[in-house]
Design a protein around this motif. Structure first.
Motif, short mmCIF file in Angstrom:
data_model
loop_
_atom_site.label_atom_id
_atom_site.label_comp_id
_atom_site.label_asym_id
_atom_site.label_seq_id
_atom_site.Cartn_x
_atom_site.Cartn_y
_atom_site.Cartn_z
N SER A 118 2.83 12.49 -0.66
CA SER A 118 1.69 11.63 -0.98
C SER A 118 0.42 12.20 -0.36
O SER A 118 0.48 12.98 0.59
N VAL B 71 -2.54 8.28 3.44
CA VAL B 71 -2.69 6.84 3.27
C VAL B 71 -3.31 6.29 4.54
O VAL B 71 -2.78 6.51 5.64
N ASN B 72 -4.45 5.61 4.41
CA ASN B 72 -5.09 4.99 5.57
C ASN B 72 -4.25 3.80 6.02
O ASN B 72 -4.05 2.86 5.28
N ILE B 73 -3.77 3.89 7.26
CA ILE B 73 -2.94 2.81 7.79
C ILE B 73 -3.01 2.83 9.32
O ILE B 73 -2.96 3.88 9.94
N LYS C 279 0.83 -1.21 0.00
CA LYS C 279 0.00 0.00 0.00
C LYS C 279 0.86 1.26 0.00
O LYS C 279 0.61 2.21 -0.74
N ILE C 280 1.91 1.25 0.81
CA ILE C 280 2.81 2.40 0.89
C ILE C 280 3.63 2.51 -0.40
O ILE C 280 3.80 3.59 -0.96
N ASN D 222 2.82 1.59 -3.39
CA ASN D 222 1.97 2.12 -4.46
C ASN D 222 1.80 3.63 -4.37
O ASN D 222 1.66 4.30 -5.39
N GLU D 223 1.82 4.17 -3.18
CA GLU D 223 1.72 5.62 -3.01
C GLU D 223 3.03 6.32 -3.35
O GLU D 223 3.04 7.40 -3.93
N LEU E 101 -3.74 8.17 9.52
CA LEU E 101 -3.37 8.61 8.18
C LEU E 101 -1.88 8.89 8.13
O LEU E 101 -1.30 9.46 9.07
#
Length: 168
Positions: free
Chosen positions: A110, A113-115, A96-97, A99-100, A119
């Protein structure tokens, strides 16, 4: 191949340019891509709280810069040094990271990112590729002895056999 190699190794004519080309291709693939990142991680007790913090962070990044915003708002331990992380191997990133981050240019930030119930904002500070530790002599030896070397018997002249190697 070993029997042939051992019997005719003194008569083998190798194309040094082709071997060097393969060696360089392998060494290029043996580079590790690393990113120097900074982060801001915010956590909210509720979705409303998180949304409110997100708006404040995004505005602060514009007015105060990423580093100052990290110091002021980030819930990460890196907040004390402006969100700075060390050089990180891309292969170790969470998908996920990655890809950002992969589309960012140096200096870009970026979107959130929901993590981990929060965020994450990531700033790409720099990129580099470093060499993996490779024993070039061993690698060269492996190339020469490997199945990538295809012995072609070109001709038999007088009492010796000419052997040429083609790299596949």
């Amino acid at each position: 191949n070993n029997l042939i190699y051992n019997k005719y190794k003194n008569k083998i004519s190798l194309d040094e340019n082709k071997i060097n080309k393969i060696l360089n291709e392998i060494l290029k693939k043996n580079k590790i891509e690393q990113y120097l990142l900074s982060e801001i991680f915010i956590y909210g007790k509720t979705l409303e709280d998180l949304e409110d913090k997100k708006k404040k962070v995004m505005e602060s990044i514009k007015t105060d810069g990423f580093k100052n915003t990290a110091i002021q708002f980030s819930d990460s331990p890196t907040s004390t040094n402006g969100g700075a992380l060390d050089w990180l191997n891309v292969t170790l990133f969470d998908k996920k990271i990655y890809n950002e981050v992969k589309g960012l240019k140096i200096g870009d930030i970026s979107g959130p990112v929901n993590i981990n119930n929060g965020l994450l904002f990531i700033k790409l500070e720099n990129k580099r590729k470093i060499d993996k530790k490779v024993d070039e002599n061993k690698l060269l030896e492996d190339i020469i002895k490997s199945d990538e070397i295809n012995f072609k018997f070109i001709s038999t002249k007088h009492k010796h056999l000419d052997i040429h190697c083609n790299i596949l």
